[in-house]
Design a protein around this motif. Structure first.
Motif, PDB file in Angstrom:
ATOM      1  N   ASP A  84      -3.722  -5.072   3.722  1.00  0.00           N
ATOM      2  CA  ASP A  84      -4.522  -4.414   4.760  1.00  0.00           C
ATOM      3  C   ASP A  84      -3.754  -3.249   5.387  1.00  0.00           C
ATOM      4  OD1 ASP A  84      -7.056  -5.895   4.897  1.00  0.00           O
ATOM      5  OD2 ASP A  84      -5.787  -7.598   5.405  1.00  0.00           O
ATOM      6  N   ILE A  85      -2.462  -3.413   5.557  1.00  0.00           N
ATOM      7  CA  ILE A  85      -1.641  -2.324   6.103  1.00  0.00           C
ATOM      8  C   ILE A  85      -1.619  -1.149   5.124  1.00  0.00           C
ATOM      9  CG2 ILE A  85       0.707  -1.650   6.757  1.00  0.00           C
ATOM     10  CD1 ILE A  85       1.008  -4.539   7.835  1.00  0.00           C
ATOM     11  N   THR A  86      -1.515  -1.455   3.846  1.00  0.00           N
ATOM     12  CA  THR A  86      -1.525  -0.403   2.826  1.00  0.00           C
ATOM     13  C   THR A  86      -2.837   0.371   2.855  1.00  0.00           C
ATOM     14  OG1 THR A  86       0.013  -1.676   1.468  1.00  0.00           O
ATOM     15  CG2 THR A  86      -1.253   0.049   0.355  1.00  0.00           C
ATOM     16  N   ARG A  87      -3.954  -0.338   3.000  1.00  0.00           N
ATOM     17  CA  ARG A  87      -5.253   0.342   3.094  1.00  0.00           C
ATOM     18  C   ARG A  87      -5.329   1.218   4.347  1.00  0.00           C
ATOM     19  NH1 ARG A  87      -6.833  -4.282   0.369  1.00  0.00           N
ATOM     20  NH2 ARG A  87      -7.169  -5.567   2.206  1.00  0.00           N
ATOM     21  N   LEU A  88      -4.815   0.725   5.467  1.00  0.00           N
ATOM     22  CA  LEU A  88      -4.796   1.527   6.694  1.00  0.00           C
ATOM     23  C   LEU A  88      -3.943   2.779   6.513  1.00  0.00           C
ATOM     24  CD1 LEU A  88      -4.514  -1.275   9.391  1.00  0.00           C
ATOM     25  CD2 LEU A  88      -6.327   0.454   9.261  1.00  0.00           C
ATOM     26  N   ALA A  89      -2.819   2.642   5.845  1.00  0.00           N
ATOM     27  CA  ALA A  89      -1.935   3.798   5.620  1.00  0.00           C
ATOM     28  C   ALA A  89      -2.618   4.847   4.746  1.00  0.00           C
ATOM     29  CB  ALA A  89      -0.625   3.338   4.981  1.00  0.00           C
ATOM     30  N   ARG A  90      -3.394   4.414   3.765  1.00  0.00           N
ATOM     31  CA  ARG A  90      -4.131   5.363   2.922  1.00  0.00           C
ATOM     32  C   ARG A  90      -5.239   6.051   3.712  1.00  0.00           C
ATOM     33  NH1 ARG A  90      -4.498   1.144  -1.612  1.00  0.00           N
ATOM     34  NH2 ARG A  90      -2.505   1.419  -2.645  1.00  0.00           N
ATOM     35  N   ALA A  91      -5.900   5.305   4.588  1.00  0.00           N
ATOM     36  CA  ALA A  91      -7.005   5.858   5.368  1.00  0.00           C
ATOM     37  C   ALA A  91      -6.520   6.762   6.503  1.00  0.00           C
ATOM     38  CB  ALA A  91      -7.857   4.729   5.944  1.00  0.00           C
ATOM     39  N   HIS A  92      -5.295   6.530   6.972  1.00  0.00           N
ATOM     40  CA  HIS A  92      -4.741   7.284   8.108  1.00  0.00           C
ATOM     41  C   HIS A  92      -3.329   7.759   7.765  1.00  0.00           C
ATOM     42  CE1 HIS A  92      -8.095   5.924  10.585  1.00  0.00           C
ATOM     43  NE2 HIS A  92      -7.923   4.730  10.029  1.00  0.00           N
ATOM     44  N   LEU A 115       6.407  -5.250  -2.564  1.00  0.00           N
ATOM     45  CA  LEU A 115       5.012  -5.096  -2.144  1.00  0.00           C
ATOM     46  C   LEU A 115       4.560  -3.651  -1.977  1.00  0.00           C
ATOM     47  CD1 LEU A 115       4.841  -7.935   0.535  1.00  0.00           C
ATOM     48  CD2 LEU A 115       4.095  -8.010  -1.846  1.00  0.00           C
ATOM     49  N   GLY A 116       5.505  -2.722  -1.951  1.00  0.00           N
ATOM     50  CA  GLY A 116       5.177  -1.321  -1.699  1.00  0.00           C
ATOM     51  C   GLY A 116       5.459  -0.969  -0.249  1.00  0.00           C
ATOM     52  N   ASN A 117       5.743   0.291  -0.015  1.00  0.00           N
ATOM     53  CA  ASN A 117       6.060   0.753   1.332  1.00  0.00           C
ATOM     54  C   ASN A 117       4.939   1.646   1.854  1.00  0.00           C
ATOM     55  OD1 ASN A 117       7.050   1.737   3.704  1.00  0.00           O
ATOM     56  ND2 ASN A 117       8.968   2.494   2.856  1.00  0.00           N
ATOM     57  N   PRO A 118       4.080   1.109   2.715  1.00  0.00           N
ATOM     58  CA  PRO A 118       2.974   1.910   3.241  1.00  0.00           C
ATOM     59  C   PRO A 118       3.360   2.728   4.479  1.00  0.00           C
ATOM     60  CG  PRO A 118       2.780  -0.334   4.028  1.00  0.00           C
ATOM     61  CD  PRO A 118       3.991  -0.285   3.125  1.00  0.00           C
ATOM     62  N   PHE A 119       4.570   2.546   4.992  1.00  0.00           N
ATOM     63  CA  PHE A 119       4.950   3.110   6.278  1.00  0.00           C
ATOM     64  C   PHE A 119       5.512   4.524   6.164  1.00  0.00           C
ATOM     65  CE2 PHE A 119       5.717  -1.550   6.597  1.00  0.00           C
ATOM     66  CZ  PHE A 119       4.696  -1.845   7.478  1.00  0.00           C
ATOM     67  N   VAL A 120       5.189   5.364   7.151  1.00  0.00           N
ATOM     68  CA  VAL A 120       5.758   6.712   7.233  1.00  0.00           C
ATOM     69  C   VAL A 120       7.261   6.579   7.426  1.00  0.00           C
ATOM     70  CG1 VAL A 120       5.809   8.856   8.548  1.00  0.00           C
ATOM     71  CG2 VAL A 120       3.657   7.640   8.265  1.00  0.00           C
ATOM     72  N   VAL A 155      -2.670  -6.271  18.415  1.00  0.00           N
ATOM     73  CA  VAL A 155      -3.200  -7.316  17.539  1.00  0.00           C
ATOM     74  C   VAL A 155      -2.091  -8.327  17.294  1.00  0.00           C
ATOM     75  CG1 VAL A 155      -4.230  -7.870  15.309  1.00  0.00           C
ATOM     76  CG2 VAL A 155      -4.723  -5.668  16.392  1.00  0.00           C
ATOM     77  N   ARG A 156      -2.315  -9.531  17.781  1.00  0.00           N
ATOM     78  CA  ARG A 156      -1.342 -10.604  17.553  1.00  0.00           C
ATOM     79  C   ARG A 156      -1.789 -11.394  16.333  1.00  0.00           C
ATOM     80  NH1 ARG A 156      -0.780 -15.281  21.803  1.00  0.00           N
ATOM     81  NH2 ARG A 156      -2.523 -16.063  20.609  1.00  0.00           N
ATOM     82  N   GLY A 157      -0.882 -11.572  15.395  1.00  0.00           N
ATOM     83  CA  GLY A 157      -1.199 -12.327  14.196  1.00  0.00           C
ATOM     84  C   GLY A 157      -1.530 -11.422  13.032  1.00  0.00           C
ATOM     85  N   VAL A 158      -2.015 -12.032  11.992  1.00  0.00           N
ATOM     86  CA  VAL A 158      -2.280 -11.357  10.727  1.00  0.00           C
ATOM     87  C   VAL A 158      -3.474 -10.413  10.839  1.00  0.00           C
ATOM     88  CG1 VAL A 158      -2.859 -11.719   8.294  1.00  0.00           C
ATOM     89  CG2 VAL A 158      -1.369 -13.331   9.467  1.00  0.00           C
ATOM     90  N   LEU A 159      -3.306  -9.209  10.327  1.00  0.00           N
ATOM     91  CA  LEU A 159      -4.445  -8.300  10.209  1.00  0.00           C
ATOM     92  C   LEU A 159      -5.365  -8.847   9.128  1.00  0.00           C
ATOM     93  CD1 LEU A 159      -2.846  -4.737  10.267  1.00  0.00           C
ATOM     94  CD2 LEU A 159      -4.252  -5.782  12.016  1.00  0.00           C
ATOM     95  N   ASP A 160      -6.625  -8.891   9.419  1.00  0.00           N
ATOM     96  CA  ASP A 160      -7.629  -9.229   8.414  1.00  0.00           C
ATOM     97  C   ASP A 160      -8.611  -8.060   8.389  1.00  0.00           C
ATOM     98  OD1 ASP A 160      -9.184  -9.513  10.713  1.00  0.00           O
ATOM     99  OD2 ASP A 160      -9.355 -11.690  10.546  1.00  0.00           O
ATOM    100  N   GLU A 161      -9.677  -8.196   7.663  1.00  0.00           N
ATOM    101  CA  GLU A 161     -10.625  -7.092   7.512  1.00  0.00           C
ATOM    102  C   GLU A 161     -11.183  -6.626   8.862  1.00  0.00           C
ATOM    103  OE1 GLU A 161     -14.829  -6.403   5.240  1.00  0.00           O
ATOM    104  OE2 GLU A 161     -13.317  -7.617   4.213  1.00  0.00           O
ATOM    105  N   GLN A 162     -11.565  -7.578   9.719  1.00  0.00           N
ATOM    106  CA  GLN A 162     -12.148  -7.228  11.017  1.00  0.00           C
ATOM    107  C   GLN A 162     -11.111  -6.553  11.922  1.00  0.00           C
ATOM    108  OE1 GLN A 162     -13.637 -10.557  13.249  1.00  0.00           O
ATOM    109  NE2 GLN A 162     -13.838  -9.362  15.130  1.00  0.00           N
TER     110      GLN A 162
END
Length: 173
Positions: A84-92, A115-120, A155-162
């Motif tokens: 989910d973090i990777t998808r957010l990094a691609r979108a933003h 896992l890949g590095n999505p972070f700036v 956001v506390r805890g795991v990011l999910d789709e919502q």
């Protein structure tokens, strides 16, 4: 009358016991999203790839809101939210930052290599004090910070789709 007075403390103790049992049987709230208006901590973190450089988020780099994800290689839920973090990094692009919390730099590098590095950029919080300054209760946690340096979403805890959709909306401004 004396018996009644002797029973009163026992009844109070029984009442507190029942209240405690109800609280213990209630399922924990593993994750939540909260809008806040707190200021991001005025702290700088050495970068994972160059400890001679630092990053801070009060205010964050750039002129857009940024997401700061506090994670660790030893954290199983951090692994679960990574896609989910990777998808957010691609979108933003340019808005997703990481903060390695109480993690050995070598372990963080291995985690990201796998896992890949999505972070700036990735800051390092070896002592954990920076996470506490953010208001961290346990990894993973994600904070969205406005260009002015205010934490606008926590956001506390795991990011999910919502929750990722909420973060995405906050990043879009």
């Amino acid at each position: 009358m004396k018996r009644w007075m002797a029973i009163l403390p026992l009844a109070a103790l029984l009442g507190f016991g029942v209240l405690g049992a109800v609280q213990l049987m209630r399922p924990p709230e593993e994750s939540f999203t909260a809008k806040t208006d707190r200021v991001a901590p005025d702290r700088v973190f050495p970068l994972l790839d160059d400890e001679n450089r630092t990053i801070g988020f009060a205010p964050p780099p750039g002129d857009k809101p940024v997401m700061v994800n506090l994670f660790a290689s030893w954290c199983a839920p951090c692994r679960a939210e990574h896609a989910d973090i990777t998808r957010l990094a691609r979108a933003h692009p340019g808005q997703v930052y990481g903060l390695a919390y109480k993690d050995a730099p070598e372990a963080t590098r291995e985690f990201l290599a796998e896992l890949g590095n999505p972070f700036v950029e990735i800051g390092v919080d070896r002592s954990g004090q920076g996470g506490l300054d953010f208001g961290l209760t346990g990894v993973p946690e994600t904070f969205v910070i406005s260009p002015e340096g205010k934490i606008i979403l926590h956001v506390r805890g795991v990011l999910d789709e919502q929750r990722a959709a909420e973060v995405s909306a906050a990043l879009a401004g």
